[in-house]
Scaffold this motif. Structure first.
Motif, PDB file in Angstrom:
ATOM      1  N   LEU A 147      39.374  45.465  48.197  1.00 40.02           N
ATOM      2  CA  LEU A 147      38.279  44.668  47.628  1.00 40.02           C
ATOM      3  C   LEU A 147      38.604  43.188  47.662  1.00 40.02           C
ATOM      4  N   THR A 148      39.840  42.868  47.358  1.00 44.64           N
ATOM      5  CA  THR A 148      40.232  41.465  47.249  1.00 44.64           C
ATOM      6  C   THR A 148      40.753  40.903  48.572  1.00 44.64           C
ATOM      7  N   PHE A 157      45.532  33.175  40.292  1.00 39.52           N
ATOM      8  CA  PHE A 157      44.719  33.018  41.492  1.00 39.52           C
ATOM      9  C   PHE A 157      43.267  33.180  41.081  1.00 39.52           C
ATOM     10  N   MET A 217      43.407  41.377  49.746  1.00 40.74           N
ATOM     11  CA  MET A 217      44.839  41.100  49.629  1.00 40.74           C
ATOM     12  C   MET A 217      45.633  41.922  50.643  1.00 40.74           C
ATOM     13  N   SER A 236      44.081  42.955  37.878  1.00 42.56           N
ATOM     14  CA  SER A 236      44.265  41.674  38.556  1.00 42.56           C
ATOM     15  C   SER A 236      45.572  40.994  38.120  1.00 42.56           C
ATOM     16  N   GLY A 277      38.168  37.035  48.158  1.00 42.52           N
ATOM     17  CA  GLY A 277      38.821  38.116  47.413  1.00 42.52           C
ATOM     18  C   GLY A 277      38.051  38.674  46.245  1.00 42.52           C
ATOM     19  N   HIS A 278      36.755  38.359  46.157  1.00 44.53           N
ATOM     20  CA  HIS A 278      35.988  38.879  45.027  1.00 44.53           C
ATOM     21  C   HIS A 278      35.502  40.296  45.334  1.00 44.53           C
ATOM     22  N   GLY A 279      34.792  40.410  46.477  1.00 44.67           N
ATOM     23  CA  GLY A 279      34.531  41.745  47.028  1.00 44.67           C
ATOM     24  C   GLY A 279      33.536  42.620  46.293  1.00 44.67           C
ATOM     25  N   PHE A 288      47.756  52.739  38.532  1.00 42.91           N
ATOM     26  CA  PHE A 288      46.686  51.774  38.282  1.00 42.91           C
ATOM     27  C   PHE A 288      47.228  50.363  38.415  1.00 42.91           C
ATOM     28  N   MET A 347      42.224  50.445  46.678  1.00 39.01           N
ATOM     29  CA  MET A 347      40.881  49.894  46.497  1.00 39.01           C
ATOM     30  C   MET A 347      40.957  48.419  46.074  1.00 39.01           C
ATOM     31  N   GLN A 407      43.564  53.937  43.780  1.00 39.52           N
ATOM     32  CA  GLN A 407      43.018  52.815  43.003  1.00 39.52           C
ATOM     33  C   GLN A 407      43.667  51.504  43.439  1.00 39.52           C
ATOM     34  N   LEU A 419      48.060  42.444  40.379  1.00 37.13           N
ATOM     35  CA  LEU A 419      47.922  41.815  41.695  1.00 37.13           C
ATOM     36  C   LEU A 419      48.595  40.443  41.679  1.00 37.13           C
ATOM     37  N   MET A 455      42.334  34.903  37.422  1.00 36.96           N
ATOM     38  CA  MET A 455      43.152  36.034  36.973  1.00 36.96           C
ATOM     39  C   MET A 455      43.546  35.907  35.510  1.00 36.96           C
ATOM     40  N   ALA A 495      41.420  36.635  51.337  1.00 36.43           N
ATOM     41  CA  ALA A 495      42.027  36.898  50.032  1.00 36.43           C
ATOM     42  C   ALA A 495      41.577  35.840  49.001  1.00 36.43           C
TER      43      ALA A 495
END
Lengths: 395, 110
Positions: free
Chosen positions: B90-91, A273, B93, B55, A294-296, B52, B86, B83, B58, A227, A315
């Motif tokens: 994707l992650t 992370f 999370m 990372s 968590g890359h996806g 928006f 998404m 968004q 996040l 990150m 994750a």
């Protein structure tokens, strides 16, 4: 062997450290580099503070002077033999010329006799790596002036700020060189497969990395994204890479789990992370066993053009203790590709997953990945994230 | 990005208005950190107006979640925009920080 200087420079006084000095200048990468706000801010300030017509950060190359930053009416490039600054860099001290017409070193200088008609000059040397004088912060004016000790001190302080810019920049360049050296060199020879990858940091240093190596006949590969971007994440990339290399005997998911547990404290302290795609190919069968933390964004493109995004297992790494990842499998048939981008590529495509899939499909058949990514970057405005792609294609 | 908070019966609602990026991420951490210090570790982050998230954003959510749990509370999120959803999906999370449809639902079962 020493190359003699060009004839017109023979009368010029040049310090004995000249070869080392030129090397030091080259290491900064500043010569012929575009203007930067960090330096422009200082020259603007110098011009205002001293009330002079021009101020510049001048770099002295082998046979010319290049102005990295300039305010006022001065040529960016000038022959070294007419440069005032080439005299300044002979000593560590400030050079002050209160009236160039009265100074025998400069009274016949074309810059004094003609445009820009310099009368007053003050310059403070700037150093490159190894402490060599590579240029100056200097001010000039068309009227003679006296320059007090106090003013000298101000020029000295401004030069120290310019010096810091140079130091930080050189430091980052060295870091980038070391980080680049951590990326694997050319792809291993894997009959029946094409392997390529590309990593372009947003700044000097990258929070993304890719890695690969062959172990016991299996091709092990990774694309990961710490990150953030810049120095902090760049340091962590080396740690994650080392962790994944050290766990190469484990199944991909087990390796991720081990690295996540190992880095938990580090990552928590740095409030960071890591997303990672970590996999292993059996070249004989085309089986790829992978685990995605968590890359996806990994995609499987089949020979007939169908494209599927591969699901994550869990994750990102380093979020909390006790998390588990799992390994999944896909098979690469002849003509299939596996392509893993970092989220910087998604940003280039305005966060649109359909556009991403379309662009990735094209990249799998690209003959020049860096050029194609650059085209995407230009189309998207100014990309702010690191951009990395790894492609594995079965021929 | 603009943050506001309101105390509800059993939790504090934080609204984050704007783009949750590298600039806003530490601001969110600080804002929620202050709420926790002031004795409200049960927090619902309303993301209806967060257009928006990158990372770094996040990362801030993860940091806030940990801080809230360490203080004996929890952080939950609600009203995510497409968004943000998404990025969470994707992650993966969303497995750690599942988005609730509304702020009211977030703590409705406990």
């Amino acid at each position: 062997m020493t190359v003699p200087p060009p004839a017109r420079l023979r009368d010029l006084r040049i310090a004995p450290d000249e070869p080392a000095r030129l090397k030091s200048l080259a290491e900064t990468g500043l010569l012929d580099s575009p203007a930067e706000e960090g330096f422009d801010r200082i020259t603007r300030l110098a011009q205002k503070l001293f009330g002079v017509s021009a101020a510049s950060v001048a770099l002295i190359g082998e046979d010319r002077q290049f102005l990295k930053s300039v305010v006022g009416d001065l040529e960016v490039n000038a022959p070294r033999e007419v440069s005032f600054c080439t005299h300044t860099i002979l000593t560590p001290h400030t050079l002050v010329v209160e009236d160039a017409q009265q100074d025998e070193r400069f009274s016949n200088n074309p810059l004094v006799l003609g445009q820009p008609n310099i009368r007053f000059y003050a310059g403070q040397p700037l150093q490159g790596p190894g402490g060599h004088n590579i240029g100056t912060l200097c001010i000039i004016d068309q009227e003679p002036r006296t320059f007090t000790e106090e003013q000298k001190q101000v020029l000295h302080d401004l030069a120290a700020i310019a010096q810091r810019e140079i130091n930080v920049r050189t430091d980052l360049k060295n870091g980038a060189k070391i980080q680049q050296a951590h990326l694997p060199g050319s792809a291993p020879s894997l009959p029946g497969y094409d392997i390529s990858a590309y990593c372009r940091p947003a700044g000097e240093l990258s929070g993304d990395f890719y890695d690969w190596h062959v172990i016991s006949g299996r091709f092990r590969f990774t694309l990961a994204d710490v990150m953030g971007k810049g120095t902090g994440p760049a340091i962590l990339t080396a740690t994650v890479r080392a962790g994944l290399r050290a766990t190469a005997a484990l199944d991909p998911a087990a390796a991720l789990t081990a690295v996540s547990e190992e880095l938990l404290t580090n990552l928590a302290r740095s409030e960071s992370f890591v997303t990672a795609f970590h996999a292993e190919l059996d070249p004989a069968t085309g089986t790829v066993r992978y685990s995605d933390a968590g890359h996806g964004l990994a995609h499987h493109v089949t020979g007939d053009g169908a494209i599927t995004r591969l699901p994550t297992s869990n994750a990102p790494l380093g979020i909390m203790a006790g998390m588990q990842w799992h390994t999944r499998g896909i098979t690469l048939n002849h003509g299939d590709s596996l392509i893993i981008p970092s989220d910087g590529v998604l940003e280039l495509l305005h966060e649109d997953l359909d556009d991403l899939a379309a662009a990735l499909k094209q990249l799998t058949t690209s003959t020049d990945i860096p050029a194609d990514l650059n085209r995407m970057a230009i189309g998207s405005g100014s990309p702010s994230d690191d951009v990395t792609v790894l492609i594995l294609r079965r021929t | 990005m603009n943050f506001t908070s309101e105390l509800r019966d059993s939790y504090a609602e934080v609204t984050a208005d704007g783009r949750l990026n590298m600039v806003a991420a530490p601001q969110l951490r600080e804002f929620i950190g202050n709420l926790i210090t002031d004795g409200s570790p049960r927090i619902v982050l309303n993301l209806e107006k967060t257009s928006f998230m990158d990372s770094s954003g996040l990362g801030a959510l993860i940091g806030c979640l940990k801080a809230a749990r360490q203080a004996g509370g929890d952080l939950r999120i609600a009203g995510v925009t497409p968004q943000v959803r998404m990025v969470l999906q994707l992650t993966s999370m969303d497995k750690v920080l599942a988005p609730y449809a509304t702020v009211e639902e977030a703590f409705s079962n406990d």
